[in-house]
Structures are given as C-alpha cells and as structure tokens.
Design a protein around this motif. Structure first.
Motif, mmCIF file in Angstrom:
data_model
loop_
_atom_site.group_PDB
_atom_site.id
_atom_site.type_symbol
_atom_site.label_atom_id
_atom_site.label_comp_id
_atom_site.label_asym_id
_atom_site.label_seq_id
_atom_site.Cartn_x
_atom_site.Cartn_y
_atom_site.Cartn_z
ATOM 1 N N PHE A 206 42.844 15.032 19.994
ATOM 2 C CA PHE A 206 41.926 15.950 20.664
ATOM 3 C C PHE A 206 42.637 17.284 20.892
ATOM 4 O O PHE A 206 43.821 17.311 21.240
ATOM 5 N N ASN A 207 41.918 18.392 20.746
ATOM 6 C CA ASN A 207 42.389 19.652 21.303
ATOM 7 C C ASN A 207 42.420 19.500 22.830
ATOM 8 O O ASN A 207 41.804 18.593 23.393
ATOM 9 N N LEU A 208 43.130 20.400 23.499
ATOM 10 C CA LEU A 208 43.346 20.247 24.942
ATOM 11 C C LEU A 208 42.635 21.320 25.740
ATOM 12 O O LEU A 208 42.855 22.516 25.527
ATOM 13 N N GLN A 209 41.768 20.893 26.652
ATOM 14 C CA GLN A 209 41.246 21.774 27.692
ATOM 15 C C GLN A 209 41.949 21.391 28.987
ATOM 16 O O GLN A 209 41.640 20.366 29.584
ATOM 17 N N SER A 210 42.920 22.205 29.378
ATOM 18 C CA SER A 210 43.602 21.925 30.634
ATOM 19 C C SER A 210 42.639 22.240 31.774
ATOM 20 O O SER A 210 42.052 23.322 31.830
ATOM 21 N N SER A 211 42.483 21.308 32.667
ATOM 22 C CA SER A 211 41.428 21.376 33.678
ATOM 23 C C SER A 211 41.596 22.569 34.611
ATOM 24 O O SER A 211 42.675 23.174 34.711
ATOM 25 N N THR A 212 40.517 22.903 35.316
ATOM 26 C CA THR A 212 40.572 23.948 36.336
ATOM 27 C C THR A 212 41.394 23.504 37.546
ATOM 28 O O THR A 212 41.647 24.302 38.447
ATOM 29 N N VAL A 250 42.970 27.152 28.849
ATOM 30 C CA VAL A 250 43.040 27.065 30.305
ATOM 31 C C VAL A 250 41.885 27.877 30.868
ATOM 32 O O VAL A 250 41.394 28.804 30.214
ATOM 33 N N SER A 251 41.448 27.536 32.057
ATOM 34 C CA SER A 251 40.338 28.236 32.706
ATOM 35 C C SER A 251 40.870 29.023 33.897
ATOM 36 O O SER A 251 41.722 28.537 34.643
ATOM 37 N N ARG A 252 40.349 30.239 34.066
ATOM 38 C CA ARG A 252 40.753 31.085 35.181
ATOM 39 C C ARG A 252 39.546 31.857 35.719
ATOM 40 O O ARG A 252 38.646 32.214 34.964
ATOM 41 N N SER A 253 39.575 32.131 37.015
ATOM 42 C CA SER A 253 38.598 33.023 37.637
ATOM 43 C C SER A 253 39.155 34.439 37.555
ATOM 44 O O SER A 253 40.174 34.746 38.191
ATOM 45 N N ILE A 254 38.514 35.287 36.735
ATOM 46 C CA ILE A 254 38.994 36.652 36.498
ATOM 47 C C ILE A 254 37.826 37.611 36.713
ATOM 48 O O ILE A 254 36.818 37.532 36.007
ATOM 49 N N ILE A 255 37.961 38.496 37.683
ATOM 50 C CA ILE A 255 36.897 39.456 37.996
ATOM 51 C C ILE A 255 37.474 40.864 37.985
ATOM 52 O O ILE A 255 38.104 41.304 38.954
ATOM 53 N N PRO A 256 37.300 41.620 36.906
ATOM 54 C CA PRO A 256 37.721 43.027 36.943
ATOM 55 C C PRO A 256 36.810 43.824 37.872
ATOM 56 O O PRO A 256 35.584 43.706 37.803
ATOM 57 N N ILE A 257 37.397 44.616 38.750
ATOM 58 C CA ILE A 257 36.635 45.504 39.625
ATOM 59 C C ILE A 257 36.429 46.807 38.860
ATOM 60 O O ILE A 257 37.360 47.609 38.712
ATOM 61 N N VAL A 258 35.222 47.008 38.354
ATOM 62 C CA VAL A 258 34.965 48.143 37.467
ATOM 63 C C VAL A 258 33.879 49.080 37.979
ATOM 64 O O VAL A 258 33.648 50.140 37.393
ATOM 65 N N ASP A 259 33.172 48.690 39.067
ATOM 66 C CA ASP A 259 32.102 49.536 39.586
ATOM 67 C C ASP A 259 31.829 49.149 41.038
ATOM 68 O O ASP A 259 32.472 48.238 41.591
ATOM 69 N N GLU A 260 30.884 49.840 41.652
ATOM 70 C CA GLU A 260 30.592 49.591 43.060
ATOM 71 C C GLU A 260 30.071 48.180 43.304
ATOM 72 O O GLU A 260 30.379 47.567 44.329
ATOM 73 N N GLU A 261 29.279 47.665 42.363
ATOM 74 C CA GLU A 261 28.717 46.333 42.569
ATOM 75 C C GLU A 261 29.803 45.265 42.548
ATOM 76 O O GLU A 261 29.824 44.373 43.395
ATOM 77 N N GLY A 289 43.494 26.565 40.833
ATOM 78 C CA GLY A 289 44.052 27.869 40.504
ATOM 79 C C GLY A 289 43.519 28.987 41.374
ATOM 80 O O GLY A 289 42.415 28.927 41.913
ATOM 81 N N ARG A 290 44.309 30.043 41.510
ATOM 82 C CA ARG A 290 43.952 31.247 42.244
ATOM 83 C C ARG A 290 42.944 32.059 41.432
ATOM 84 O O ARG A 290 42.667 31.755 40.265
ATOM 85 N N SER A 291 42.400 33.090 42.052
ATOM 86 C CA SER A 291 41.525 34.039 41.364
ATOM 87 C C SER A 291 42.313 35.302 41.033
ATOM 88 O O SER A 291 43.241 35.687 41.743
ATOM 89 N N TYR A 292 41.905 35.949 39.937
ATOM 90 C CA TYR A 292 42.481 37.228 39.533
ATOM 91 C C TYR A 292 41.398 38.286 39.701
ATOM 92 O O TYR A 292 40.468 38.368 38.897
ATOM 93 N N ILE A 293 41.510 39.075 40.760
ATOM 94 C CA ILE A 293 40.508 40.079 41.109
ATOM 95 C C ILE A 293 41.218 41.402 41.332
ATOM 96 O O ILE A 293 42.188 41.471 42.091
ATOM 97 N N ALA A 307 52.234 31.438 33.435
ATOM 98 C CA ALA A 307 52.865 30.804 32.276
ATOM 99 C C ALA A 307 51.868 30.051 31.409
ATOM 100 O O ALA A 307 51.992 30.026 30.180
ATOM 101 N N ALA A 308 50.860 29.439 32.022
ATOM 102 C CA ALA A 308 49.889 28.675 31.240
ATOM 103 C C ALA A 308 48.964 29.582 30.452
ATOM 104 O O ALA A 308 48.613 29.285 29.305
ATOM 105 N N VAL A 309 48.552 30.703 31.046
ATOM 106 C CA VAL A 309 47.722 31.659 30.320
ATOM 107 C C VAL A 309 48.456 32.155 29.079
ATOM 108 O O VAL A 309 47.887 32.265 27.987
ATOM 109 N N MET A 310 49.745 32.434 29.220
ATOM 110 C CA MET A 310 50.509 32.935 28.091
ATOM 111 C C MET A 310 50.777 31.841 27.060
ATOM 112 O O MET A 310 50.919 32.121 25.868
ATOM 113 N N ALA A 311 50.824 30.589 27.481
ATOM 114 C CA ALA A 311 51.087 29.486 26.546
ATOM 115 C C ALA A 311 49.837 29.064 25.780
ATOM 116 O O ALA A 311 49.930 28.587 24.646
#
Length: 344
Positions: A206-212, A250-261, A289-293, A307-311
């Motif tokens: 199986f390919n690997l989906q490392s859990s959240t 790998v799964s991550r919560s990533i929210i770029p702050i790009v506007d007022e909303e 995992g933490r969030s990236y905001i 390290a996991a994102v880069m791997a």
C-alpha cells in the motif's frame, strides 16, 4: 515537485455563517471545489469518509462526478473505512471511477477507520467479523481482498451454462470483476496511525497516508514522529521487494492569511494553534498536528521545519469547506502560487 492536494471533511450544517447547509450543498460544492483546485494548480482533491454524521460519507458517486468534470487533478479518499465495505463491490466501483477519469487519477485511501458516533456501525451495514476476528482484523482482511480483486484474482465460480465470456475467466475457471482498472492496484493507500501499521502497509504494497494523528505519542512533535514512521515504512518497502516506488502523504491544516476575510476567520487562531495537541482516543494517548496560519512566507518557513512535510511527496491540506467555494478557491490560489513552489 511535491504534490499538494486538499482534504475536505465534507461538513454541512444549517447554522449561522455556514455556506454549506445541506448534504446536497456539500456534494455539489465538493465538485466545485475540485474544479476550482484544478484551475488554481492544486494537484489533488481528497475527501474524508464518515458514516452516521453530517459529513461526506459516500465517496464513489462524488469522485465519479469529479472525474467527469475535471481533466488533470487527482481524486482520492482519506480514508474509506473498510469495516463498512464489501471488497469486490468496492473494486468494481473504484475501477469504474478510475476509468471514467482517464485511468490514472484515482488515489484510493482506505483503512480501518476512525472513532465514530455509531456503536459498531458496520454491523448495520451487514459487515460482521468472521470467527476469531475483531473489527480491525476484518478491515485488514477486506483490504487485502480488495487488492487481490484489482490484481485480477478470480472471485466467483463460473456457471458453465452461462459464462461464455472467457476474457474474465482466470486459469482456475473463476470470474474476475469487471470493469477493472488494471493500474489502480498501485494507487491504493493505507491510512496509518502508528509505526506498526505503516510497516504492515509496506509489507502488503500500500502507499502510505500518514494519519492526521499518531497513536504513539512520546513527547516529540508530530512532524518528527511521522518522519520516523515514513523512514521505517520506506525501509520496509524496500525489504518487501516491491518493484515500484510508493507514495507517502501527510495531512496538515494550512491557512494562508491573504485578505480581510481569512484574517477575520483565522487570524486570532494563528498563535493559539501553533503547537501540537495531545489527547486520548480509544484509550490510547494520541498526538494531533498543529495548524499553520499566517502569511504565505511565514507558512513556508514553518513547513520547512516540519520533518514529515519535507519527507513526504504529497501534502494534503485540510480545508474549511463550510466557508464555501469562493473562500477556498482563494486559499487554493495562494497554496499553488505562494507555498507549493517553495517546498518542491
């Protein structure tokens, strides 16, 4: 180039602020999300599967519709709970989706599932563990049956008075599933929440989906735990002797702050969610995992320290689907333009 996909939980609720009030809203907007992601340059559209909840639950018709509306983007699940599935039927349906979309885009993530609101809900789907099995054993058995069906193993004995199409007969005289996407076997992923489960996934191809989350918290950050899991998985893959390269997400919560909303919805959470969370699931200590905001540049620098994102070769970004298509389309554009190229 590292692939970026979105992962939607498919939430819907008739509450203030929601732009996804009904199941119909969720399903139609999920298709629109995939179209918007493809147009922005995102690589994959993935969906969680939860039963007995106001969330996405039936991925096959949804993925078929996405396959017909798009031309490039990968489509997948993260994950289908195999405790609820009949293997041969899922192999048929998934093959049909893959063929509709061109034969190379479906990335089917499966696993034993996650905690859910129903008590042994799979029994209501008439899935009962066999003698000596528990629900986890049943899920793994059915996952391996799915692989064998996709590999072309005979499933049913042929009726000599009716079975005239020899193309689907195996040398043993059994019938294979049809339609069958022959290449789909190498695009089945296992969602692993522990190192031991990742090793099992490698052993069986199986390919690997490392859990959240990981169910083996020892105080280290999630990225470091997952990086170790990924390294052990790849070592086990080589030892198993598979003749193709596996993929790892790998799964991550990533929210770029790009506007007022986006600032209004998530700016206040940027500091509060900068650390992993630790909790108990099924009586086991688990790390979330933490969030990236923040600004795209800030997010890139922080992800480079994960390290996991880069791997991993694939990053699945969990999206706030209840904020609607337009909000998430802007998120996709920032991920594709400002984040993905910097992490290739």
């Amino acid at each position: 180039m590292k692939k970026f996909g979105f992962l939607s939980f498919g939430h819907y609720a008739d509450v203030p602020g929601s732009r996804v009030r009904t199941a119909a809203d969720m399903l139609r907007q999920s298709i629109d999300l995939a179209v918007a992601a493809e147009e922005a340059g995102i690589d994959g559209a993935y969906f969680r599967v939860h039963h007995f909840a106001r969330q996405a639950a039936s991925p096959i018709p949804l993925l078929a519709a996405i396959g017909a509306r798009t031309s490039r983007i990968e489509m997948g699940t993260g994950v289908i709970d195999m405790r609820y599935e009949q293997s041969a039927q899922l192999a048929e349906q998934a093959s049909a989706v893959d063929l509709i979309s061109g034969g190379e885009r479906l990335q089917l993530g499966i696993s034993r599932g996650s905690p859910e609101p129903a008590l042994r809900g799979w029994e209501s789907f008439e899935r009962i563990p066999g003698p000596g099995e528990n629900a986890i054993d049943m899920a793994r058995r059915q996952a391996l049956e799915l692989l064998r069906a996709l590999e072309g193993e005979g499933i049913a004995p042929a009726d000599p008075e009716q079975a005239h199409d020899r193309a689907v007969l195996t040398p043993e005289g059994k019938l294979r599933i049809e339609p069958r996407s022959e290449s789909l076997r190498q695009r089945i992923w296992w969602g692993a929440g522990s190192r031991s489960t990742a090793l099992w996934a490698a052993e069986h191809g199986f390919n690997l989906q490392s859990s959240t989350l990981l169910l083996e918290d020892d105080g280290r950050e999630l990225g470091d735990l997952q990086a170790e899991q990924i390294e052990q998985y790849r070592d086990a893959w080589r030892e198993a002797g598979w003749d193709w390269e596996p993929r790892v997400s790998v799964s991550r919560s990533i929210i770029p702050i790009v506007d007022e909303e986006s600032e209004r919805y998530f700016g206040i959470r940027a500091q509060a969610e900068r650390r992993d969370q630790v909790g108990v699931i099924d009586g086991v200590l688990a790390r979330f995992g933490r969030s990236y905001i923040g600004s795209p540049d800030q997010i890139v620098e922080e992800l480079r320290q994960d390290a996991a994102v880069m791997a991993a070769d694939t990053v699945l970004v969990t999206v706030p689907n209840m904020l609607g298509v337009e909000f998430n389309a802007r998120l996709f554009e920032s991920l594709a333009k400002d984040v993905k190229p910097q992490l290739g």
